[in-house]
Design an enzyme around this catalytic site. Structure first.
Site, PDB file in Angstrom:
ATOM      1  N   CYS A  30      34.014  36.123 -13.158  1.00 53.93           N
ATOM      2  CA  CYS A  30      33.718  34.922 -12.358  1.00 53.93           C
ATOM      3  C   CYS A  30      32.267  35.004 -11.847  1.00 53.93           C
ATOM      4  O   CYS A  30      31.926  35.935 -11.100  1.00 53.93           O
ATOM      5  CB  CYS A  30      34.697  34.816 -11.194  1.00 53.93           C
TER       6      CYS A  30
ATOM      7  N   CYS B 246      31.224  35.762  -8.169  1.00 57.84           N
ATOM      8  CA  CYS B 246      31.979  36.716  -7.356  1.00 57.84           C
ATOM      9  C   CYS B 246      31.320  38.086  -7.216  1.00 57.84           C
ATOM     10  O   CYS B 246      31.074  38.784  -8.204  1.00 57.84           O
ATOM     11  CB  CYS B 246      33.385  36.889  -7.922  1.00 57.84           C
TER      12      CYS B 246
ATOM     13  N   ARG C 240      40.966  22.912   3.810  1.00 59.83           N
ATOM     14  CA  ARG C 240      40.262  23.989   4.514  1.00 59.83           C
ATOM     15  C   ARG C 240      38.774  23.992   4.199  1.00 59.83           C
ATOM     16  O   ARG C 240      38.369  24.056   3.039  1.00 59.83           O
ATOM     17  CB  ARG C 240      40.858  25.360   4.169  1.00 59.83           C
TER      18      ARG C 240
ATOM     19  N   CYS D 128      36.628  44.487  -9.963  1.00 64.14           N
ATOM     20  CA  CYS D 128      37.492  43.559 -10.711  1.00 64.14           C
ATOM     21  C   CYS D 128      36.986  43.389 -12.146  1.00 64.14           C
ATOM     22  O   CYS D 128      35.780  43.222 -12.373  1.00 64.14           O
ATOM     23  CB  CYS D 128      37.520  42.214  -9.992  1.00 64.14           C
TER      24      CYS D 128
ATOM     25  N   CYS E 259      48.367  27.175  -2.242  1.00 66.08           N
ATOM     26  CA  CYS E 259      47.035  27.027  -1.655  1.00 66.08           C
ATOM     27  C   CYS E 259      46.068  27.041  -2.824  1.00 66.08           C
ATOM     28  O   CYS E 259      45.924  28.071  -3.497  1.00 66.08           O
ATOM     29  CB  CYS E 259      46.745  28.175  -0.692  1.00 66.08           C
TER      30      CYS E 259
ATOM     31  N   CYS F 184      45.789  35.929   5.622  1.00 60.09           N
ATOM     32  CA  CYS F 184      45.617  35.830   4.167  1.00 60.09           C
ATOM     33  C   CYS F 184      45.055  37.135   3.631  1.00 60.09           C
ATOM     34  O   CYS F 184      44.004  37.588   4.090  1.00 60.09           O
ATOM     35  CB  CYS F 184      44.636  34.719   3.830  1.00 60.09           C
TER      36      CYS F 184
ATOM     37  N   CYS G  46      49.872  34.721   3.520  1.00 53.30           N
ATOM     38  CA  CYS G  46      49.273  34.187   2.301  1.00 53.30           C
ATOM     39  C   CYS G  46      48.688  35.369   1.547  1.00 53.30           C
ATOM     40  O   CYS G  46      48.119  36.268   2.175  1.00 53.30           O
ATOM     41  CB  CYS G  46      48.168  33.189   2.652  1.00 53.30           C
TER      42      CYS G  46
END
Ligand code: SAM
Ligand code: DTB
Ligand code: SF4
Length: 329
Positions: free
Chosen positions: A72, A75, A275, A68, A203, A112, A143
């Protein structure tokens, strides 16, 4: 043999009626309450809207892993950090459907799918739309989390039958710049409003353990609760500290402080599913039980999150049985 019987969760359509305004100060006051008072308030609110014995079960699958371009700091899938994650291409639709069938057999009600993208390319979105259609045809809720979306992309996902879009704010507006520099808080809010406008359930949550202080935690919860409509689903993640990421050596999250954040989410977003998300593997059973007492009523179930291990399924089945809790009808 699955112990968690697949059942569909209550219709969350009614779950996001506009709530009262919550300022950061209000939420800070909640976080500072004596623990018994905070948990009592959360329990009281939880029982007004949900059966406290029930937990919604979602299963996660990484449909496009690693590589990616974003930065972040938490991550393992960012191409900027040297982690053990190998980048791979978008999975084939058939392979995703095989995983979805397995999740259904294990008792999941929602499937998801996550992709390590800044935002999806239109030709990749075609494939994701096929995945959504296929997963939905199995009787699972769907999701996806694909990064930033345009309004048109959100409408395409809605037309494919998408139930939920996950896009987290991650932390407070003030702390955000210390964690991510390649997209802004406003970019995230824009994607959330495209998702909302397309009629997809939102979400949206965040991560505890990014070096934020209590005021930042309050800022995150107040921002979520003050969205034009609060998210139907609010994942609260405890940072999974991954070797090679800038946050690999962040101090571990104090379990009691984490429960406080769960309770504040429950009190400020009474009808949302809260969650207990990433980080359960490193949590004791007792800390997880406290999270349920504080109003968490959804978990990821399955051996893996996106790239990191999740709590073992045996352990989850045993824990829910010990607590007299069950998968949501
Ligand atoms: N690339 C897309 C995006 O960021 O919007 C979707 C996938 S991304 C992995 C989804 C969310 O996972 C992030 O927003 C973050 O909240 C959470 N996450 C990622 N790594 C994590 C970690 N190490 N610990 C806890 N949560 C994490
Ligand atoms: C969310 O809030 N947590 C999930 C889901 N949304 C996509 C992701 C957790 C990822 C944990 C790190 C990993 O396994 O790569
Ligand atoms: Fe990319 Fe999402 Fe990871 Fe950020 S959280 S680096 S956008 S996969």
């Amino acid at each position: 043999m699955p112990v968690l019987t697949p059942r569909r969760p209550a219709n969350p359509q009614a779950a996001s009626s506009p709530s009262r305004e919550w300022t950061r100060r209000d939420v800070e006051e909640l976080l500072n309450l004596p623990f018994p008072e905070l948990v009592f308030q959360a329990q009281t609110v939880h029982r007004q809207h949900f059966d406290p014995r029930e937990v919604q079960i979602s299963t996660l699958l990484s449909i496009k892993t690693g590589g990616c371009p974003e930065d972040c700091a938490y991550c393992p899938q960012s191409a900027r950090y040297d982690t053990a994650v190998d980048a791979s291409r978008l999975m084939a639709v058939d392979a995703v459907l095989t995983e979805a069938r397995a999740a259904l057999a294990q008792g999941a009600s929602r499937f998801c799918m996550g992709a390590a993208w800044r935002s999806p390319k239109d030709h990749d979105l075609d494939t994701v739309c096929e995945m959504v259609e296929g997963v939905r045809a199995l009787g699972l809720e769907t999701c996806v989390t694909l990064g930033m979306l345009t309004g048109l992309q959100a409408r395409r996902l809605k037309a494919a039958g998408l139930d939920y879009y996950n896009h987290n704010l991650d932390t407070s507006p003030e702390h955000y710049g210390a964690v991510i520099t390649t997209r802004t808080y406003q970019d995230r809010l824009d994607t959330l409003s495209h998702v909302r406008d397309a009629g997809i359930h939102v979400c949206c949550g965040g991560i505890v353990g990014l070096g934020e202080d209590a005021a930042d935690r309050a800022g995150l919860i107040a921002t979520l609760a003050s969205l034009p409509r609060p998210p139907e689903s609010v994942p609260i993640n405890a940072l999974v500290r991954v070797e090679g990421t800038p946050l690999a050596d962040a101090p571990p999250v104090d379990a009691i402080d984490f429960v406080r954040v769960i309770a504040a989410a429950r009190i400020t977003m009474p009808t949302s599913f809260v969650r207990l998300s990433a980080g359960r593997e490193a949590m004791t059973d007792e800390a997880q039980a406290l999270c349920f007492l504080a109003g968490a009523n959804s978990i990821f179930y399955g051996p893996k999150l996106l790239t990191t291990p999740n709590a073992k399924q045996d352990r989850d089945r045993t824990l829910l049985a010990r607590l007299g809790m069950r998968a949501m009808a």
